[in-house]
Write a protein that holds these residues in place. Structure first.
Motif, mmCIF file in Angstrom:
data_model
loop_
_atom_site.group_PDB
_atom_site.id
_atom_site.type_symbol
_atom_site.label_atom_id
_atom_site.label_comp_id
_atom_site.label_asym_id
_atom_site.label_seq_id
_atom_site.Cartn_x
_atom_site.Cartn_y
_atom_site.Cartn_z
ATOM 1 N N ASN A 94 0.847 -1.193 0.000
ATOM 2 C CA ASN A 94 0.000 0.000 0.000
ATOM 3 C C ASN A 94 0.884 1.246 0.000
ATOM 4 O O ASN A 94 2.033 1.175 0.444
ATOM 5 N N PRO A 95 0.361 2.382 -0.511
ATOM 6 C CA PRO A 95 1.183 3.607 -0.526
ATOM 7 C C PRO A 95 1.762 3.929 0.860
ATOM 8 O O PRO A 95 2.898 4.356 0.973
ATOM 9 N N SER A 96 0.967 3.731 1.903
ATOM 10 C CA SER A 96 1.500 3.786 3.272
ATOM 11 C C SER A 96 1.121 2.462 3.929
ATOM 12 O O SER A 96 -0.067 2.191 4.102
ATOM 13 N N PRO A 97 2.103 1.640 4.269
ATOM 14 C CA PRO A 97 1.780 0.291 4.769
ATOM 15 C C PRO A 97 0.950 0.255 6.054
ATOM 16 O O PRO A 97 0.027 -0.551 6.165
ATOM 17 N N LEU A 98 1.255 1.133 7.021
ATOM 18 C CA LEU A 98 0.523 1.053 8.290
ATOM 19 C C LEU A 98 -0.939 1.439 8.071
ATOM 20 O O LEU A 98 -1.249 2.536 7.618
ATOM 21 N N THR A 99 -1.815 0.506 8.390
ATOM 22 C CA THR A 99 -3.236 0.681 8.108
ATOM 23 C C THR A 99 -4.017 1.048 9.361
ATOM 24 O O THR A 99 -4.868 1.926 9.335
ATOM 25 N N ALA A 100 -3.728 0.378 10.461
ATOM 26 C CA ALA A 100 -4.452 0.664 11.692
ATOM 27 C C ALA A 100 -3.669 0.156 12.883
ATOM 28 O O ALA A 100 -2.891 -0.795 12.765
ATOM 29 N N SER A 101 -3.879 0.801 14.038
ATOM 30 C CA SER A 101 -3.305 0.265 15.265
ATOM 31 C C SER A 101 -4.379 0.286 16.349
ATOM 32 O O SER A 101 -5.197 1.199 16.412
ATOM 33 N N PHE A 102 -4.357 -0.752 17.166
ATOM 34 C CA PHE A 102 -5.391 -0.950 18.173
ATOM 35 C C PHE A 102 -4.729 -1.078 19.535
ATOM 36 O O PHE A 102 -3.721 -1.774 19.674
ATOM 37 N N TYR A 103 -5.299 -0.392 20.517
ATOM 38 C CA TYR A 103 -4.747 -0.404 21.867
ATOM 39 C C TYR A 103 -5.761 -1.070 22.783
ATOM 40 O O TYR A 103 -6.866 -0.552 22.955
ATOM 41 N N PHE A 104 -5.386 -2.195 23.354
ATOM 42 C CA PHE A 104 -6.314 -2.948 24.188
ATOM 43 C C PHE A 104 -6.052 -2.664 25.661
ATOM 44 O O PHE A 104 -4.931 -2.367 26.058
ATOM 45 N N SER A 105 -7.118 -2.775 26.456
ATOM 46 C CA SER A 105 -6.962 -2.595 27.894
ATOM 47 C C SER A 105 -7.319 -3.913 28.570
ATOM 48 O O SER A 105 -7.634 -4.894 27.905
ATOM 49 N N ALA A 106 -7.303 -3.911 29.903
ATOM 50 C CA ALA A 106 -7.649 -5.122 30.644
ATOM 51 C C ALA A 106 -9.103 -5.523 30.395
ATOM 52 O O ALA A 106 -9.490 -6.665 30.630
ATOM 53 N N LYS A 107 -9.892 -4.585 29.907
ATOM 54 C CA LYS A 107 -11.316 -4.834 29.696
ATOM 55 C C LYS A 107 -11.645 -5.359 28.301
ATOM 56 O O LYS A 107 -12.784 -5.724 28.016
ATOM 57 N N THR A 108 -10.652 -5.318 27.388
ATOM 58 C CA THR A 108 -10.942 -5.756 26.020
ATOM 59 C C THR A 108 -10.167 -7.006 25.669
ATOM 60 O O THR A 108 -9.014 -7.172 26.066
ATOM 61 N N LEU A 109 -10.806 -7.888 24.911
ATOM 62 C CA LEU A 109 -10.100 -9.071 24.410
ATOM 63 C C LEU A 109 -9.227 -8.634 23.236
ATOM 64 O O LEU A 109 -9.640 -7.782 22.463
ATOM 65 N N PRO A 110 -8.027 -9.222 23.108
ATOM 66 C CA PRO A 110 -7.171 -8.850 21.962
ATOM 67 C C PRO A 110 -7.712 -9.425 20.654
ATOM 68 O O PRO A 110 -7.098 -10.266 20.009
ATOM 69 N N PHE A 111 -8.891 -8.962 20.315
ATOM 70 C CA PHE A 111 -9.609 -9.433 19.135
ATOM 71 C C PHE A 111 -10.096 -8.220 18.358
ATOM 72 O O PHE A 111 -10.455 -7.199 18.941
ATOM 73 N N LEU A 112 -10.115 -8.328 17.044
ATOM 74 C CA LEU A 112 -10.737 -7.282 16.245
ATOM 75 C C LEU A 112 -11.088 -7.827 14.878
ATOM 76 O O LEU A 112 -10.495 -8.795 14.397
ATOM 77 N N SER A 113 -12.055 -7.185 14.290
ATOM 78 C CA SER A 113 -12.411 -7.504 12.931
ATOM 79 C C SER A 113 -12.765 -6.197 12.247
ATOM 80 O O SER A 113 -13.408 -5.329 12.832
ATOM 81 N N THR A 114 -12.290 -6.014 11.006
ATOM 82 C CA THR A 114 -12.561 -4.781 10.276
ATOM 83 C C THR A 114 -12.424 -5.046 8.783
ATOM 84 O O THR A 114 -12.330 -6.199 8.355
ATOM 85 N N ARG A 115 -12.461 -3.985 7.988
ATOM 86 C CA ARG A 115 -12.310 -4.119 6.536
ATOM 87 C C ARG A 115 -11.306 -3.073 6.069
ATOM 88 O O ARG A 115 -11.403 -1.905 6.442
ATOM 89 N N ILE A 116 -10.348 -3.511 5.266
ATOM 90 C CA ILE A 116 -9.287 -2.586 4.842
ATOM 91 C C ILE A 116 -9.173 -2.523 3.313
ATOM 92 O O ILE A 116 -9.764 -3.333 2.609
ATOM 93 N N LYS A 117 -8.387 -1.543 2.850
ATOM 94 C CA LYS A 117 -8.145 -1.397 1.413
ATOM 95 C C LYS A 117 -6.765 -1.948 1.059
ATOM 96 O O LYS A 117 -5.822 -1.789 1.829
ATOM 97 N N MET A 118 -6.682 -2.579 -0.107
ATOM 98 C CA MET A 118 -5.383 -3.048 -0.602
ATOM 99 C C MET A 118 -5.242 -2.623 -2.054
ATOM 100 O O MET A 118 -6.112 -2.897 -2.873
ATOM 101 N N ARG A 119 -4.125 -1.971 -2.362
ATOM 102 C CA ARG A 119 -3.924 -1.465 -3.717
ATOM 103 C C ARG A 119 -3.715 -2.599 -4.716
ATOM 104 O O ARG A 119 -4.193 -2.557 -5.836
ATOM 105 N N GLU A 120 -2.955 -3.608 -4.278
ATOM 106 C CA GLU A 120 -2.632 -4.720 -5.171
ATOM 107 C C GLU A 120 -2.309 -5.948 -4.330
ATOM 108 O O GLU A 120 -2.276 -5.860 -3.094
#
Lengths: 153, 104
Positions: A94-120
């Protein structure tokens, strides 16, 4: 207490109060502009402070092998690494590789689901940072049929 | 923009599934306007926070590489029926949005 040390003392109190105020408001670092704008993977890693990332199978990464539409690539991540604090998603080509960063706390499970863009078609990398500042990563090759950056949708 | 978040909250066995869909263009700055042929400026959500009963429990930094109308799914531990979830976001142009949901 002379005038100087009194002022010094007061100044420290103000600084301390501000720090406490800020830390209550947010526990993540500020939006890392440099890392998000970096245009290659090694620079992104450097700006995120990723060092000695160890390959692991403790990060469960669900992403399609072939993504027909690069504008919507579903991704699901679950980390079973103890004390997972951050999860970063990076797309190598991707033009800029870093897409997202997530910060978890003691209250959140280290889980996530989302949708991203990929150039190729590209390598997709997930990095986990633990509370002890250790890094783990896993990666997957994703084939993209129609790119998802500059195209008219 | 305050109403432009749709949430779905389900609780099972103390684990809360929090799904949200935010209506936002997430412009990458690389797309051209179909009519003027000019590049559409970058416009994307950069921060999203989740609070559980007024306590910050999750912080997310997004970029222009997140799909248009971002969908996000998180899981919260030890939540109870009646807890209040607050979601708020800001974007790179100073827009913001928020919503709240009650755990069923």
């Amino acid at each position: 207490m002379n005038q100087y040390s009194k002022r010094f003392f007061l100044k420290n109190i103000v600084v301390l109060l501000c720090t406490i105020g800020l830390s209550l408001k947010s526990f993540a670092a500020k939006w890392n502009k440099e890392a998000f704008n970096a245009d290659n993977l090694s620079q992104s890693f450097e700006l995120l402070g990723v060092v000695n990332a160890q390959q692991t199978d403790q990060i469960e990464l669900k992403v399609p092998q072939i993504a027909e539409n690069g504008t919507i690539v579903p991704i699901e991540i679950f980390s079973s690494i103890p004390k997972t604090q951050n999860i970063y998603i990076l797309v190598d080509k991707n033009p800029s590789p870093l897409t997202a960063s997530f910060y978890f706390s003691a209250k959140t499970l280290p889980f996530l689901s989302t949708r991203i863009k990929m150039r190729e078609s590209s390598k997709l990398i997930v990095v986990v940072k633990t509370q002890e500042h250790k890094f783990f990563s896993t990666q997957r090759e994703v084939k993209v049929t129609i790119g998802g950056c500059g195209e008219e949708e | 923009m305050a109403d432009k978040i749709r949430t779905r909250v389900t609780l099972s066995g103390g684990i809360l599934d929090l799904k949200m869909l935010i209506f936002h263009p997430m412009e990458s700055g690389l797309r051209k306007d179909a009519v003027t042929k000019k590049l559409i400026p970058r416009h994307f959500i950069d921060r999203l926070e989740i609070k559980l009963n007024e306590k910050l429990v999750m912080e997310t930094h997004l970029s222009r590489s997140v799909s248009r109308n971002p969908f996000l799914h998180f899981r919260l531990k030890n939540t109870n029926s009646g807890d209040i979830i607050k979601i708020s976001w800001t974007d790179n142009m100073g827009d913001s949005g928020k919503t709240e949901a009650k755990v069923p």
